[in-house]
Design an enzyme around this catalytic site. Structure first.
Site, PDB file in Angstrom:
ATOM      1  N   ASP A  87       0.858  -1.348   0.205  1.00 28.75           N
ATOM      2  CA  ASP A  87       0.188   0.081   0.006  1.00 28.75           C
ATOM      3  C   ASP A  87       0.799   1.063  -0.165  1.00 28.75           C
ATOM      4  OD1 ASP A  87      -1.881   1.533  -0.016  1.00 28.75           O
ATOM      5  OD2 ASP A  87      -3.381   0.984   1.748  1.00 28.75           O
TER       6      ASP A  87
HETATM    7  C1  BGC Z   1      -5.037   3.061   0.062  1.00 34.40           C
HETATM    8  C2  BGC Z   1      -4.601   2.717  -1.219  1.00 34.40           C
HETATM    9  C3  BGC Z   1      -4.984   2.875  -2.652  1.00 34.40           C
HETATM   10  C4  BGC Z   1      -2.951   3.481  -2.480  1.00 34.40           C
HETATM   11  C5  BGC Z   1      -3.198   4.184  -3.877  1.00 34.40           C
HETATM   12  C6  BGC Z   1      -3.543   4.217  -0.363  1.00 34.40           C
HETATM   13  O1  BGC Z   1      -3.566   5.250   1.008  1.00 34.40           O
HETATM   14  O2  BGC Z   1      -4.660   2.082   1.153  1.00 34.40           O
HETATM   15  O3  BGC Z   1      -5.598   1.874  -0.902  1.00 34.40           O
HETATM   16  O4  BGC Z   1      -5.029   1.965  -3.343  1.00 34.40           O
HETATM   17  O5  BGC Z   1      -3.480   4.744  -1.474  1.00 34.40           O
HETATM   18  O6  BGC Z   1      -4.014   5.736  -4.216  1.00 34.40           O
END
Ligand code: BGC
Length: 739
Positions: free
Chosen positions: A262
């Protein structure tokens, strides 16, 4: 002469051999052979470059070999607008608006696998058209508490429902040559302290409740990538968690895809090398405003890793495994020569969004058949509430979108009824007037300087002079509502909406409340309001779907994918669980003390009456159930048992019913929930029509996870198959025995 002809023909024949296409570029060759061919050609530096980001949403390929970069995009409800190379800020493109599909809670509420495939196919086409290799979604974290700010991005509280619904979505996406990235693996069940929550959960609960949807995504859906979670489990972050990634995902489940971190979820080079992370994204250096020079090189899986290899502290075995996985994903996606072209903003996508919305909306209550409304010429419909006009596709965190259009509930209601009735609108309350997210602006000015009393007074006055009153409220996508990075602060509706609803109920008998949210909310006024609709976040076609339901153009057939508790204290994570945990140094230990009793498993077993039960949802028609019949009273070994029931539409309109099968273990060595969902079928029936619905039950449906044996166990004994229209509306049952 003869000789020269011979030589020439030999040379021609040999030409393809000398100018031979490398195996890795030969699309007819086996992917594994192509991977090995690339591996031979790569330097260690090139491999290191491939396993971490080069921009906010992309990682590099190998230019020298013509291997393209990998581009990712959120996910999971539409394709996010483009951002600047290194930042969250908008790139300012004018051709990157998308179709927003209903939130995943709504998809889960359709209880229809065909809708899930349609969803995946449609969003996959949009992702493909925008040339993304990875779509960051879908999400399948289990709904543990109604406070979780991100529940709207997930598929509810039941592992079986989430498993069945996630598989077709993934297949639909991947048919486009775009990898689904299932998130957030695992145990990311709250947003509060999301980087520092250390989940403590027993193995049985982990395997029975929190892992099944991920397992189905990998083994049945064939997901090509998965995203690690921010939180910790056993004091290790999800993005480099030995147990979750090495032992379970790649070990037990045989996952051959890419583990993506993530964004900002990577914290340690050694753990990232050895504990199963393949591709690092979003580590908090951007190389410009807050990072060091060449910031991407200072990612955990960049120079620090290379230095360890060069010094002999780390070998290259793990690196090669990561690169092989990334190449596999590239060959499945961006390097696939027969990859379809995709499409954006198509009529079919809008139609899909509307159909999924129509099937996911849940009719919670409809006393006296208030709905559908059938206004007569000259009737007045009063629409009240901020959510009737507020854009909901902007906000909420990473799922925020820039849409080509979003039909508001008010607009939809006007289109549907405006020719017959007078449709008027009053605000009722002022909630959240923010008008942008990450640079995407709604263009709406929702500010209103009047006091709450003035707004209430106006709403009541107008309601008195109306034939129908429709209140559209609920939550929104701002912090502490349905929004990433924060949890809600309570179960109640914000902005004094309860008071407005009560006042409207007192003056209008033809009154409906439409709750827009991705979470359960408290409804202290439930007995005073005749009709209540759960409207979710429905994306671009919101207003059309809501009007389709209100007018009866669509007959509601959605069923709740999670329980609505009466009070927060009724729900397990708050009754006995540990929320938001206990501070322990740098982390928050959060023990899932409720164990396997999540959602309806808790309410049923503890005999707590919910506000609305899991699986609940009404229709404009009625369905009666015949008596369930089993083809045998016993099931042994690997045999299966078939249970059938006739379901009949006894009402006046065509409708769809979700026939639900729950299994109850009558006596067991380990405590078990009262019952568990093990099957469902959605059937469409014309008035008077009947259909026999059949479920096949196998030993697997009767098993529990025995932590000591580390395996699934089906204990001989007596069971019941319970069949009904909701978890609290079982219509028929049949007992049987496992030998
Ligand atoms: C989120 C993810 C997301 C990623 C990219 C993170 O803060 O938890 O679900 O895909 O950002 O935007």
């Amino acid at each position: 002469m003869k000789l020269s002809i011979l030589i020439t023909s030999f040379a021609l024949a040999a030409l393809p051999l000398t100018a031979q296409t490398p195996i890795y570029l030969d699309s007819s060759a086996d992917i594994e052979d192509r991977i090995e061919d690339v591996m031979k050609r790569l330097s260690t530096e090139e491999k290191i470059a491939m396993i971490h980001a080069q921009s906010k949403f992309s990682s590099p390929g190998v230019k020298r070999l013509g291997i393209p970069d990998i581009w990712t995009s959120d996910g999971p409800h539409g394709i996010r607008p483009e951002v600047l190379w290194d930042e969250w800020k908008q790139a300012g493109w004018t051709n990157d608006s998308c179709v927003a599909f209903p939130a995943l809670t709504c998809l889960a509420a359709t209880w229809n696998e065909e809708m899930s495939h349609l969803y995946g196919k449609s969003i996959g086409e949009e992702a493909r058209y925008r040339n993304k290799s990875i779509l960051l979604g879908p999400g399948v974290n289990i709904y543990r508490t109604p406070l979780n700010g991100r529940n709207f991005e997930y598929m509810g509280e039941d592992p079986y429902l989430a498993s069945r619904m996630v598989v077709p979505y993934i297949k639909g996406v991947q048919e486009n040559g775009v990898a689904a990235c299932v998130k957030h693996y695992a145990l990311n069940n709250n947003e509060i302290n999301r980087h520092t929550t250390n989940v403590i959960v027993d193995d049985r609960t982990l395997y029975e409740i929190y892992l099944p949807a991920f397992k189905a995504a990998v083994q049945e859906g064939g997901a090509w990538s998965i995203m690690g979670s921010y939180n910790l489990y056993r004091n290790q972050h999800g993005c480099h968690n030995e147990y979750l990634l090495n032992d379970i995902l790649k070990g037990e489940w045989g996952f051959d895809g890419v583990v993506v971190s993530d964004w900002g979820g990577t914290h340690d080079t050694d753990e990232a090398i050895f504990n199963g992370l393949d591709l690092e994204f979003g580590t908090h250096t951007n190389g410009l405003s807050s990072g060091a020079r060449n910031a991407y090189d200072s990612y955990y899986l960049a120079t620090p890793y290379l230095e360890k290899i060069n010094s002999g502290e780390a070998g290259t075995e793990e690196l090669d495994d990561k690169v092989r996985r990334i190449l596999r994903l590239a060959f499945r996606t961006v390097m696939r020569t027969d990859r379809p072209f995709g499409s954006m903003l198509s009529e079919a996508h809008y139609a899909a969004a509307r159909e999924i919305g129509n099937e996911g909306i849940v009719l919670l209550k409809n006393e006296g058949g208030i709905l559908p409304i059938r206004p007569e010429k000259g009737d007045r419909i009063l629409v009240v509430g901020e959510n009737a006009i507020k854009m909901m596709t902007v906000g909420g965190g990473s799922s925020s979108l820039k849409v080509q259009h979003e039909i508001s509930p008010l607009q939809g209601i006007r289109e549907a009824f405006g020719e017959t009735a007078e449709v008027d609108y009053v605000r009722g309350y002022v909630g959240d007037t923010s008008d942008s997210f990450d640079g995407v602006v709604t263009g709406q000015d929702l500010k209103d300087g009047r006091s709450a009393d003035e707004l209430l007074e106006e709403a009541v006055r107008e309601a008195r002079n109306s034939d129908y009153v429709i209140f559209v409220g609920g939550l929104n996508k701002s912090p502490h509502q349905d929004c990433e990075n924060t949890d809600r602060e309570g179960l109640g509706l914000p902005y004094g909406q309860d008071r407005v609803i009560e006042a409207l109920a007192a003056v209008s008998s033809r009154f409906a409340v439409i709750n827009i949210s991705g979470n359960a909310v408290a409804m202290p006024w439930v007995d005073k309001v005749p009709a209540i609709v759960q409207g979710w976040y429905l994306g671009s076609e919101t207003g059309h779907s809501i009007a389709d339901i209100l007018s009866g153009k669509a007959n509601p057939s959605g069923k709740l994918p999670f329980t609505f508790p009466v009070t927060l204290g009724d729900s397990p994570a708050h009754a006995v669980g540990d929320y938001p945990g206990t501070r322990n140094g740098d982390v928050w230990d959060m023990e899932y003390k409720e164990g396997i009793l999540v959602g309806y498993r808790w309410f049923d077993t503890k005999d707590i009456k919910p506000l609305f039960a899991f699986g609940h949802g009404l229709s404009y028609t009625d369905f009666t159930y015949g008596k369930a019949a089993a083809d045998s009273r016993k099931i042994s070994g690997d045999d299966t048992l078939t249970v059938s029931v006739e379901v009949r539409n006894t009402g006046k309109v065509t409708g769809k019913e979700v026939v639900q099968l729950y299994i109850s273990d009558l006596k067991s060595g380990l405590p078990r929930p009262e019952k568990e969902l093990k099957g469902f079928r959605k059937v469409e029936l014309a008035p008077g029509e009947a259909r026999t619905v059949t479920f096949t039950i196998s030993k697997d449906d009767l098993s529990f996870f025995d932590a000591e044996k580390h395996g699934w166990v089906a204990e001989p004994g007596r069971f019941k198959a319970l069949i009904g229209s909701a978890s609290d509306d079982i219509r028929t049952e049949v007992a049987f025995e496992l030998e």
